[in-house]
Design a protein around this motif. Structure first.
Motif, short mmCIF file in Angstrom:
data_model
loop_
_atom_site.label_atom_id
_atom_site.label_comp_id
_atom_site.label_asym_id
_atom_site.label_seq_id
_atom_site.Cartn_x
_atom_site.Cartn_y
_atom_site.Cartn_z
N LYS A 86 -56.89 146.70 23.51
CA LYS A 86 -58.02 146.57 24.42
C LYS A 86 -58.12 147.72 25.40
CE LYS A 86 -58.39 141.51 24.31
NZ LYS A 86 -58.35 140.27 25.12
N GLU A 87 -56.98 148.15 25.95
CA GLU A 87 -56.99 149.24 26.93
C GLU A 87 -57.42 150.56 26.28
OE1 GLU A 87 -54.06 151.48 30.17
OE2 GLU A 87 -53.29 149.84 28.94
N TYR A 89 -59.10 150.94 23.52
CA TYR A 89 -60.50 150.82 23.11
C TYR A 89 -61.44 151.08 24.29
CZ TYR A 89 -64.82 148.77 21.31
OH TYR A 89 -66.13 148.57 20.93
N SER A 90 -61.12 150.49 25.42
CA SER A 90 -61.97 150.64 26.61
C SER A 90 -62.03 152.09 27.07
CB SER A 90 -61.44 149.75 27.74
OG SER A 90 -62.22 149.91 28.90
N ASP A 93 -63.97 154.16 24.42
CA ASP A 93 -65.39 153.79 24.45
C ASP A 93 -66.10 154.45 25.63
OD1 ASP A 93 -67.74 152.52 23.74
OD2 ASP A 93 -67.27 150.70 24.85
N GLU A 94 -65.45 154.46 26.76
CA GLU A 94 -66.03 155.03 27.97
C GLU A 94 -66.19 156.55 27.87
OE1 GLU A 94 -65.01 155.32 32.78
OE2 GLU A 94 -63.86 153.97 31.48
#
Length: 260
Positions: A86-87, A89-90, A93-94
């Motif tokens: 999750k980290e 990916y975030s 993505d940003e």
């Protein structure tokens, strides 16, 4: 931070696709060695700096496809394959737009470097453009159309660096279509989601099928031309796939009789 590490060509491939030692060894054996062999077969005076620069350009572009697949395409899939935490990916993505732009710049700088070494880079540049466009299509299409784009991407990835040194463009494409592209098409098409039962039956035991596929290529090459690059590469893959198949069978037999 991971967003800067992914700028290193091949890092994202290792980080998301080659997470264990066996996968990394397999990638070297099935990709890097066959690519270097074809270059050497046609041009015995290998310029390793130019080859390295070619790989830098290739993976910079190819990994853009990986990134968009893992970050953008997964948002629209019902059961996506999640390769990032999750980290991570975030963060990616940003920063995706900046990362993609940076990778394009790295690829362009690599092409300029190759040109300064005295090589024609137009064909390599065309292949990289084709890879970029094909991966964009691949990340958008669904169903059996994805089998075609997957096969094309496989052939382009193997062929991109050799075409920098080999004038026989058609030969390079055919070599990797026969030894890699067709096999990848069959393997992927055998997945249940494509509903191709004849391929599912054909690849019921995937490692055995790989051995039989390359054995067939070797037999055909023996009839046509034993000393051709096709036959040498087919024999190489046959030996490798046979070793893998036997290792898996031995391990399975040991487990069946109670060995640990």
């Amino acid at each position: 931070m991971i967003e800067w590490k992914v700028l290193i060509p091949f890092y994202y491939t290792v980080y998301t696709r080659l997470k264990d030692t066996m996968n990394r060894i397999s990638y070297i054996t099935t990709f890097f060695i066959p690519v270097l062999f074809v270059i050497y077969y046609f041009d015995r005076n290998i310029d390793f700096l130019a080859v390295l620069s070619g790989f830098v350009a290739l993976f910079s572009i190819y990994e853009i496809g990986y990134l968009k697949n893992d970050i953008v395409t997964t948002k629209f899939e019902k059961n996506p394959t999640l390769r990032l935490g999750k980290e991570s990916y975030s963060i990616l993505d940003e920063n995706l737009k900046r990362i993609v732009l940076s990778k394009y710049i790295i690829a362009l700088v690599s092409l300029v470097a190759i040109w300064l070494m005295g090589y024609q880079v137009l064909i390599l540049g065309a292949f990289l453009l084709l890879i970029d466009v094909t991966y964009r299509i691949h990340n958008r299409v669904r169903g059996r159309t994805a089998l075609i784009t997957f096969m094309v991407l496989s052939v382009l990835r193997y062929s991109a660096v050799p075409v920098l040194f080999v004038s026989e463009l058609f030969s390079v494409l055919m070599i990797y279509t026969v030894t890699i592209g067709i096999l990848r098409f069959i393997e992927k098409g055998s997945r249940k989601k494509f509903r191709l039962r004849w391929l599912q039956h054909l690849c019921k035991e995937i490692n055995q099928f790989r051995v039989l596929y390359y054995l067939s290529l070797v037999l055909v090459a023996f009839v046509i031309d034993l000393n051709s690059v096709y036959s040498i590469l087919a024999m190489y893959y046959l030996i490798y796939r046979t070793i893998i198949y036997l290792m898996i069978r031995v391990k399975a037999n040991k487990n069946q009789i109670g060995y640990t």
